[in-house]
Design an enzyme around this catalytic site. Structure first.
Site, short mmCIF file in Angstrom:
data_model
loop_
_atom_site.label_atom_id
_atom_site.label_comp_id
_atom_site.label_asym_id
_atom_site.label_seq_id
_atom_site.Cartn_x
_atom_site.Cartn_y
_atom_site.Cartn_z
CG LEU A 33 -1.90 -1.19 1.30
CD1 LEU A 33 -2.85 -1.02 2.49
CD2 LEU A 33 -2.70 -1.38 0.01
CG HIS A 34 1.23 3.34 -3.29
ND1 HIS A 34 0.17 4.05 -3.78
CD2 HIS A 34 1.45 2.34 -4.18
CE1 HIS A 34 -0.22 3.53 -4.92
NE2 HIS A 34 0.52 2.47 -5.19
CG HIS A 37 -2.98 1.17 -2.55
ND1 HIS A 37 -1.60 1.04 -2.60
CD2 HIS A 37 -3.45 0.41 -3.58
CE1 HIS A 37 -1.27 0.23 -3.59
NE2 HIS A 37 -2.37 -0.16 -4.20
CE LYS A 150 0.41 3.76 -11.76
NZ LYS A 150 0.05 2.34 -11.79
CB SER A 186 3.31 2.37 -9.42
OG SER A 186 3.44 0.99 -9.71
NE ARG A 188 4.05 -4.43 -11.83
CZ ARG A 188 2.73 -4.57 -11.77
NH1 ARG A 188 1.96 -3.50 -11.61
NH2 ARG A 188 2.16 -5.75 -11.88
P1 AMP Z 1 -3.08 -2.32 -7.09
O1 AMP Z 1 -2.75 -2.65 -5.67
O2 AMP Z 1 -1.91 -1.85 -7.88
O3 AMP Z 1 -3.89 -3.40 -7.77
O4 AMP Z 1 -4.04 -1.05 -7.02
C1 AMP Z 1 -5.21 -1.09 -6.25
C2 AMP Z 1 -6.03 0.11 -6.60
O5 AMP Z 1 -5.27 1.29 -6.29
C3 AMP Z 1 -6.38 0.20 -8.08
O6 AMP Z 1 -7.73 0.64 -8.22
C4 AMP Z 1 -5.41 1.21 -8.60
O7 AMP Z 1 -5.88 1.91 -9.73
C5 AMP Z 1 -5.29 2.15 -7.41
N1 AMP Z 1 -4.03 2.92 -7.50
C6 AMP Z 1 -2.79 2.44 -7.73
N2 AMP Z 1 -1.91 3.46 -7.81
C7 AMP Z 1 -2.62 4.61 -7.62
C8 AMP Z 1 -2.29 6.00 -7.60
N3 AMP Z 1 -1.05 6.42 -7.79
N4 AMP Z 1 -3.29 6.89 -7.39
C9 AMP Z 1 -4.58 6.47 -7.20
N5 AMP Z 1 -4.95 5.17 -7.21
C10 AMP Z 1 -3.99 4.24 -7.42
#
Ligand code: AMP
Length: 298
Positions: A33-34, A37, A150, A186, A188
């Site tokens: 998480l960042h 999230h 994103k 991200s 990543r």
């Molecule tokens: P993930 O954990 O990468 O699958 O992302 C989970 C959710 O967080 C997804 O709906 C992503 O689009 C959202 N998300 C990821 N990075 C960002 C960001 N920089 N800003 C806003 N939402 C994000």
């Protein structure tokens, strides 16, 4: 915050809320998480009575095994962050809870999944996303689910599937959270070396250059992509794709005659990054209009 890792426990925890007619918000994540999230959880906190954060690194949406293997995992840290952001329930199931032996169903959205990310990652990626998100909706039964811009294409795919399958959930798209210098947050990004991180700034620089070109009155897609490409070349980035597309269908646009998505994907070293902006053709005031405005406000 309560942590659960089985569907049965999740359902029994949510049952009391459901009886009280509470509004249930779901934030699906893959962990690590960042602040991106966090912004989704904060939005859910504002709008809902109970906030469920799911944390599941979904193997079926990874088209590269190396990417799956090195995906960052730290349940302890994620659980503290989710609690800090106001989550009520953290649902972090093991793979066998989501895909038990004998699991054999798949949700596939056609059309928009074949563009942008679909061309690079193959159909399996969005089939994996659609299937797991559908399962999460079935497990949680949320009133609202929160996703980030994103991954704009992912949001469109999910909107399609809830409409097509009559799933009673509202899909809310939240703005992309960026570092001060523009890099989209991200999970990543942590794989980037210092020099790769510098190079990665080229993605947002490219999107911003196209945005500036729009402000200067440019509407032709060739001119907008050229402005973006100049920034990419400056940092020696060769994008996997850089496309101006319709916001609903993701069909390529020749002219910015309505709001559109400018989306990019590129590899920076071994790390694949994506980003996008929505470009809107606000009319540029003509000289006489500008004079009139100045006269009025003086
Ligand atoms: P993930 O954990 O990468 O699958 O992302 C989970 C959710 O967080 C997804 O709906 C992503 O689009 C959202 N998300 C990821 N990075 C960002 C960001 N920089 N800003 C806003 N939402 C994000």
């Amino acid at each position: 915050m309560r942590s659960v890792d089985t569907v049965a426990e999740l359902r029994s925890t949510l049952a009391a809320y459901r009886r009280a007619d509470a509004r249930i918000g779901l934030v699906p994540t893959m962990g690590a998480l960042h602040a991106g999230h966090m912004s989704l959880i904060a939005r859910a906190r504002e709008q809902c009575d109970v906030v469920v954060v799911s944390l599941f690194v979904n193997p079926t949406q990874f088209n590269e095994q190396a990417d799956l293997a090195r995906y960052p995992r730290d349940l302890e840290r994620d659980s503290q962050m989710a609690a800090g952001a106001g989550a009520d329930i953290l649902f972090a199931p093991p793979v066998k809870e989501v895909y038990p032996p004998g699991f054999s169903s798949e949700v596939r959205v056609s059309g928009i999944t074949e563009r942008l990310e679909g061309t690079q990652r193959g159909p399996e990626h969005f089939n994996g996303v659609s299937t797991v998100v559908c399962k999460l909706f079935g497990m949680v039964g949320p009133d609202v689910a929160y996703f980030g811009q994103k991954d704009a294409q992912q949001v469109l795919v999910i909107r399609h599937l809830v409409e097509d399958l009559n799933i009673p959930v509202r899909i809310e798209m939240c703005p992309t959270v960026r570092e001060r210098d523009g890099l989209a947050l991200s999970s990543r990004n942590m794989h980037l070396s210092a020099s790769e991180r510098q190079q990665a700034l080229g993605l947002y620089a490219a999107l911003s250059a196209a945005g500036s070109a729009v402000s200067q009155g440019r509407r032709d897609h060739g001119e907008l992509l050229a402005a973006a490409t100049t920034e990419l070349e400056r940092r020696q980035i060769q994008p996997e794709y850089l496309e101006l597309v319709d916001l609903q269908t993701l069909e390529p646009l020749q002219r910015l005659d309505r709001s559109a998505l400018l989306a990019i994907a590129a590899r920076i070293g071994a790390t694949r990054l994506i980003d996008n902006v929505i470009l809107t053709p606000t009319p540029t005031p003509q000289p006489s209009e500008r004079e009139a405005t100045t006269t009025c406000s003086a």
